[in-house]
Design an enzyme around this catalytic site. Structure first.
Site, PDB file in Angstrom:
ATOM      1  N   GLY A   1       0.811  -1.215   0.000  1.00 32.14           N
ATOM      2  CA  GLY A   1       0.000   0.000   0.000  1.00 32.14           C
ATOM      3  C   GLY A   1       0.841   1.260   0.000  1.00 32.14           C
TER       4      GLY A   1
ATOM      5  N   GLY B   1       3.111   1.969  -2.143  1.00 34.80           N
ATOM      6  CA  GLY B   1       3.316   2.460  -3.509  1.00 34.80           C
ATOM      7  C   GLY B   1       4.545   1.914  -4.199  1.00 34.80           C
TER       8      GLY B   1
ATOM      9  N   ALA C   1      12.501  -0.976   6.784  1.00 35.17           N
ATOM     10  CA  ALA C   1      13.663  -0.082   6.885  1.00 35.17           C
ATOM     11  C   ALA C   1      13.592   1.059   5.865  1.00 35.17           C
ATOM     12  CB  ALA C   1      14.975  -0.856   6.759  1.00 35.17           C
ATOM     13  N   SER C   2      12.397   1.351   5.367  1.00 34.85           N
ATOM     14  CA  SER C   2      12.191   2.432   4.385  1.00 34.85           C
ATOM     15  C   SER C   2      13.123   2.301   3.193  1.00 34.85           C
ATOM     16  CB  SER C   2      12.386   3.808   5.052  1.00 34.85           C
ATOM     17  OG  SER C   2      11.605   3.903   6.207  1.00 34.85           O
ATOM     18  N   ARG C   3      13.352   1.054   2.728  1.00 36.62           N
ATOM     19  CA  ARG C   3      14.440   0.803   1.784  1.00 36.62           C
ATOM     20  C   ARG C   3      14.024   0.477   0.360  1.00 36.62           C
ATOM     21  NH1 ARG C   3      14.889  -4.348   0.780  1.00 36.62           N
ATOM     22  NH2 ARG C   3      17.052  -4.358   0.139  1.00 36.62           N
TER      23      ARG C   3
ATOM     24  N   THR D   1      12.176   2.043  -2.147  1.00 39.62           N
ATOM     25  CA  THR D   1      12.377   3.053  -3.203  1.00 39.62           C
ATOM     26  C   THR D   1      13.867   3.229  -3.490  1.00 39.62           C
ATOM     27  OG1 THR D   1      10.357   4.228  -2.660  1.00 39.62           O
ATOM     28  CG2 THR D   1      12.025   5.486  -3.841  1.00 39.62           C
TER      29      THR D   1
ATOM     30  N   GLY E   1      14.126   6.876   0.855  1.00 40.73           N
ATOM     31  CA  GLY E   1      12.959   6.264   1.486  1.00 40.73           C
ATOM     32  C   GLY E   1      12.365   7.177   2.545  1.00 40.73           C
TER      33      GLY E   1
ATOM     34  N   GLY F   1       9.251   5.920   4.324  1.00 46.18           N
ATOM     35  CA  GLY F   1       8.197   5.124   4.979  1.00 46.18           C
ATOM     36  C   GLY F   1       8.116   5.315   6.476  1.00 46.18           C
ATOM     37  N   GLU F   2       9.234   5.141   7.170  1.00 40.11           N
ATOM     38  CA  GLU F   2       9.221   5.315   8.622  1.00 40.11           C
ATOM     39  C   GLU F   2       9.410   6.767   9.068  1.00 40.11           C
ATOM     40  OE1 GLU F   2      11.310   1.244  10.059  1.00 40.11           O
ATOM     41  OE2 GLU F   2      11.977   2.199   8.217  1.00 40.11           O
TER      42      GLU F   2
END
Lengths: 160, 337
Positions: free
Chosen positions: B47, B49, B87-89, B91, B284, B286-287
């Protein structure tokens, strides 16, 4: 077993069900309408929302035997594939979907709001969707989408 | 009494696994028989993206529309491993892997085009809209479909990976550079605290997010909204209530998450500062979009009632208790509010 006459998504069904069956199970298991999502099973999250005789309800809290001679709308009745309803189009246009689990219930909640009022305020939209939990979007884009759907509905904005 | 307060918090967050841990994204790209580019990658869409961003990066690199690219992801029986969607990794890491693979595909395609077009070299060849042509003589042109037909059963497949640069910290001194890149965020919140009931209302919020290059600004805004909402739940409502190792608040009627009535519209500011190691400068987020929210809210509560809440979530009962405790302490000191 109990016999039911129901209308789901504008189709009539005559169906025989067990006494202890919930509406959500009738829709998902018997009619294969899996757009109805089971979230909390206790009426908190709204993922299983359907429109029953014009009212937004949690289908996990309703027994199937209660709905004889009723009319039910699920997300499948709004639009499918490329043939989408104006609310679904607004959700896509705005980007109001992330993981998508709450989306069927949210869109039906939006329909219930817009059926009653074509120009809802942001506060009215927030109140109208407050029974539907969303973990991803923070709700803001969902509110934007319902506003846009309202503009589609009253003709102040044209959709393709 | 209703008291108002404002709070801000800023954060920086190192994305990826870091600290020398192998952080690898693999991808496989195929030119299929219809001349379409197929990307196989294990990066998971939850979700946030990822699939959209992967397609955008591939389309940018191949100078074509996303409609000409077919993305396959998540089926682990046919996907190369692109690491966790954590880990927002995705992208940064997997985006880089896809960019690298598409660049390698372009080079291979140009070599084949050179053969088909009977050219001396690949210099001056442009890849655009699923074909390759000579920049100064466009009649010399071959489509991806022509190339696929030329190759026949001998399908062109590129396997590539991106390995993030991470450095293990010195175990003796604790010094080093464990993460790269870092992502910066800032949050400002205004709250209203009812000192009688302890209820906190969010009145307004601003969030600024450094993104490197914002690959998809609309989805980044969605992440900022969602991150704020999670941070809000974390600071005010969400409590697993673990007693003797058992989660007591094990359903949504007990474990409360924010509803649409608890959140506000957020003023969102995307700050683009391209990261030179990122795919088209992207990092990234995300977090990072969640991290400064709770401290900003707690600072705002402190600003409103002059009492520091140190135990989360800051539920009404805890706030009322903290105010009472504080006024007793003040009484002893002879101070009057």
């Amino acid at each position: 077993m109990i016999n039911l006459n129901i209308n789901v998504n504008n189709k009539d069904f005559e169906i025989s069900i067990e006494e202890d069956k919930r509406l959500i199970d009738l829709l998902r298991d018997d009619l294969k309408l899996t757009g109805v999502k089971e979230g909390c099973s206790e009426g908190e999250c709204g993922a299983c929302s359907v429109i029953l005789d014009g009212k937004l309800v949690n289908s996990c809290l309703i027994m199937a035997f209660q709905i004889n001679n009723s009319k039910i709308l699920t997300i499948e009745g709004l639009g499918q594939g490329d043939d989408l309803n104006y609310i679904q189009k607004a959700f896509i246009e705005v980007g109001a979907v992330q993981c998508g689990y709450c989306t069927p219930g949210m869109i039906l909640a939006a329909k219930a709001i817009l059926d009653a009022n074509q120009n809802p305020s942001r506060d009215e939209i927030r109140e109208g969707i407050s029974g539907n939990l969303c973990r991803c979007t923070g709700y803001e884009k969902i509110v934007d989408a319902v506003e846009l759907a309202g503009r589609y509905l009253n003709g102040s904005e044209i959709y393709r | 009494m209703i008291k108002r307060g404002k709070g801000i918090a800023i954060s920086y967050y190192g994305t990826g696994y870091g600290n020398g841990y192998p952080d690898v994204s693999n991808t496989k790209i195929k030119l299929n028989k219809e001349g379409k580019v197929e990307i196989f990658v294990g990066g998971t869409e939850v979700g946030q993206g990822a699939k959209t961003v992967f397609l955008q990066i591939a389309a940018e690199t191949l100078n074509t529309s996303i409609d000409d690219i077919i993305l396959f992801s998540e089926d682990t029986s046919i996907m190369p491993d692109a690491g966790t969607a954590a880990a927002s990794r995705q992208t940064y890491n997997t985006g880089n892997a896809i960019k690298k693979a598409c660049e390698e595909l372009s080079i291979k395609l140009k070599l084949i085009a050179k053969e088909i077009l009977n050219l001396n070299t690949t210099e001056g060849l442009i890849v655009s809209n699923s074909s390759i042509y000579l920049s100064f003589y466009e009649e010399k042109k071959v489509s991806f479909l022509d190339i696929a037909k030329y190759l026949g059963e001998n399908l062109l497949i590129i396997e590539s990976n991106f390995i993030a640069q991470t450095v293990e910290m010195d175990l003796e001194t604790g010094q080093g550079a464990p993460y790269w890149p870092y992502t910066f965020s800032a949050c400002e919140v205004e709250v209203e605290v009812n000192t009688l009931t302890g209820v906190v209302n969010i009145l307004s919020a601003k969030f600024a997010q450094d993104t490197g290059k914002a690959v998809n600004p609309n989805m980044i805004e969605g992440q900022m909204d969602g991150g704020f909402c999670m941070g809000l739940g974390f600071s005010l409502f969400e409590d697993l209530n673990i007693i003797n190792g058992r989660i007591k608040n094990d359903k949504l009627s007990k474990y409360l998450i924010p509803t649409s009535m608890d959140t506000v519209d957020i003023e969102k500011i995307i700050i683009e500062d391209p990261e030179f190691t990122g795919p088209y400068g992207a990092k990234g987020i995300g977090e990072p979009v969640t991290i400064p929210v709770a401290p900003a809210i707690l600072n705002a509560i402190y600003d409103a009632i002059n009492v520091r809440i140190t135990d989360l979530p800051a539920t009404p009962d805890k706030i009322v208790m903290a105010i009472k405790k504080d006024s007793k302490a003040e009484d002893k000191n002879g101070k009057i509010d």
